[in-house]
Design a protein around this motif. Structure first.
Motif, PDB file in Angstrom:
ATOM      1  N   GLN A  41      -6.655   4.179   1.382  1.00 36.17           N
ATOM      2  CA  GLN A  41      -6.142   3.026   0.648  1.00 36.17           C
ATOM      3  C   GLN A  41      -4.695   3.209   0.212  1.00 36.17           C
ATOM      4  OE1 GLN A  41      -9.523   2.503  -2.206  1.00 36.17           O
ATOM      5  NE2 GLN A  41      -9.339   0.379  -1.498  1.00 36.17           N
ATOM      6  N   GLU A  42      -3.951   3.993   0.984  1.00 34.99           N
ATOM      7  CA  GLU A  42      -2.550   4.193   0.661  1.00 34.99           C
ATOM      8  C   GLU A  42      -1.782   2.881   0.668  1.00 34.99           C
ATOM      9  OE1 GLU A  42      -4.238   5.995   2.997  1.00 34.99           O
ATOM     10  OE2 GLU A  42      -3.381   7.993   3.201  1.00 34.99           O
ATOM     11  N   ASP A  43      -2.132   1.980   1.587  1.00 32.40           N
ATOM     12  CA  ASP A  43      -1.455   0.686   1.657  1.00 32.40           C
ATOM     13  C   ASP A  43      -1.673  -0.106   0.369  1.00 32.40           C
ATOM     14  OD1 ASP A  43      -4.129   0.623   2.435  1.00 32.40           O
ATOM     15  OD2 ASP A  43      -3.815  -0.730   4.109  1.00 32.40           O
ATOM     16  N   ASP A  44      -2.896  -0.156  -0.117  1.00 31.03           N
ATOM     17  CA  ASP A  44      -3.186  -0.848  -1.371  1.00 31.03           C
ATOM     18  C   ASP A  44      -2.489  -0.185  -2.543  1.00 31.03           C
ATOM     19  OD1 ASP A  44      -4.850  -2.410   0.167  1.00 31.03           O
ATOM     20  OD2 ASP A  44      -6.709  -1.614  -0.667  1.00 31.03           O
ATOM     21  N   ARG A  45      -2.510   1.124  -2.559  1.00 29.95           N
ATOM     22  CA  ARG A  45      -1.928   1.869  -3.674  1.00 29.95           C
ATOM     23  C   ARG A  45      -0.406   1.738  -3.692  1.00 29.95           C
ATOM     24  NH1 ARG A  45      -5.823   7.095  -3.087  1.00 29.95           N
ATOM     25  NH2 ARG A  45      -4.889   7.873  -5.017  1.00 29.95           N
ATOM     26  N   LEU A  46       0.224   1.759  -2.530  1.00 33.00           N
ATOM     27  CA  LEU A  46       1.666   1.582  -2.484  1.00 33.00           C
ATOM     28  C   LEU A  46       2.042   0.137  -2.820  1.00 33.00           C
ATOM     29  CD1 LEU A  46       4.380   2.880  -2.131  1.00 33.00           C
ATOM     30  CD2 LEU A  46       4.179   2.512   0.338  1.00 33.00           C
TER      31      LEU A  46
END
Length: 139
Positions: A41-46
């Motif tokens: 979920q790096e995309d969501d977190r970024l």
């Protein structure tokens, strides 16, 4: 990447620092060559970190969209074929940021209502314009 995004979100909540360098840092990370497709979920977190940055009260409108220029330039270099991991990661991050900008940014672990990005309409418009480069059917 995931923990770096989380750290960026925490730093963004401290209004004593200018937001522009943080947005540029996020952009540099998105455009860095990689073979790793975000899987934690790096995309969501970024996207959440970027939304925090773009909610800074001192952010000027031009600065709220300027960080997207290198992304647009990179998208324009795309060629037919398999989508590189960095490009897929970036597209997914921008799509989530669009959702956060549209719906508002909820504050974790509080009862406060969602807050808007400082220059919400400008960010939404520039996100749509940037994403239309790689998904022209969205324009």
């Amino acid at each position: 990447m995931a923990h770096g995004a989380d750290l960026l979100a925490v730093l963004a909540r401290h209004s004593g620092q200018p937001p522009q360098p943080r947005a540029q840092l996020a952009t540099a990370r998105l455009l860095a060559p990689t073979e790793h497709l975000f899987d934690a979920q790096e995309d969501d977190r970024l996207a959440y970190a970027l939304a925090q940055i773009l909610s800074h009260p001192d952010l000027r409108e031009a600065d709220s969209v300027r960080w997207l220029s290198p992304v647009a330039e990179a998208f324009r270099t795309g060629e037919p074929g398999a989508v590189p991991a960095w490009a897929s990661n970036t597209m997914r991050t921008l799509r989530m940021l669009h959702v956060l900008a549209h719906r508002g940014l909820s504050r974790r672990n509080t009862d406060e209502p969602p807050c808007s990005l400082t220059h919400r309409e400008a960010v939404l418009e520039e996100l749509a314009r940037t994403l239309a480069i790689v998904a022209p059917y969205t324009a």
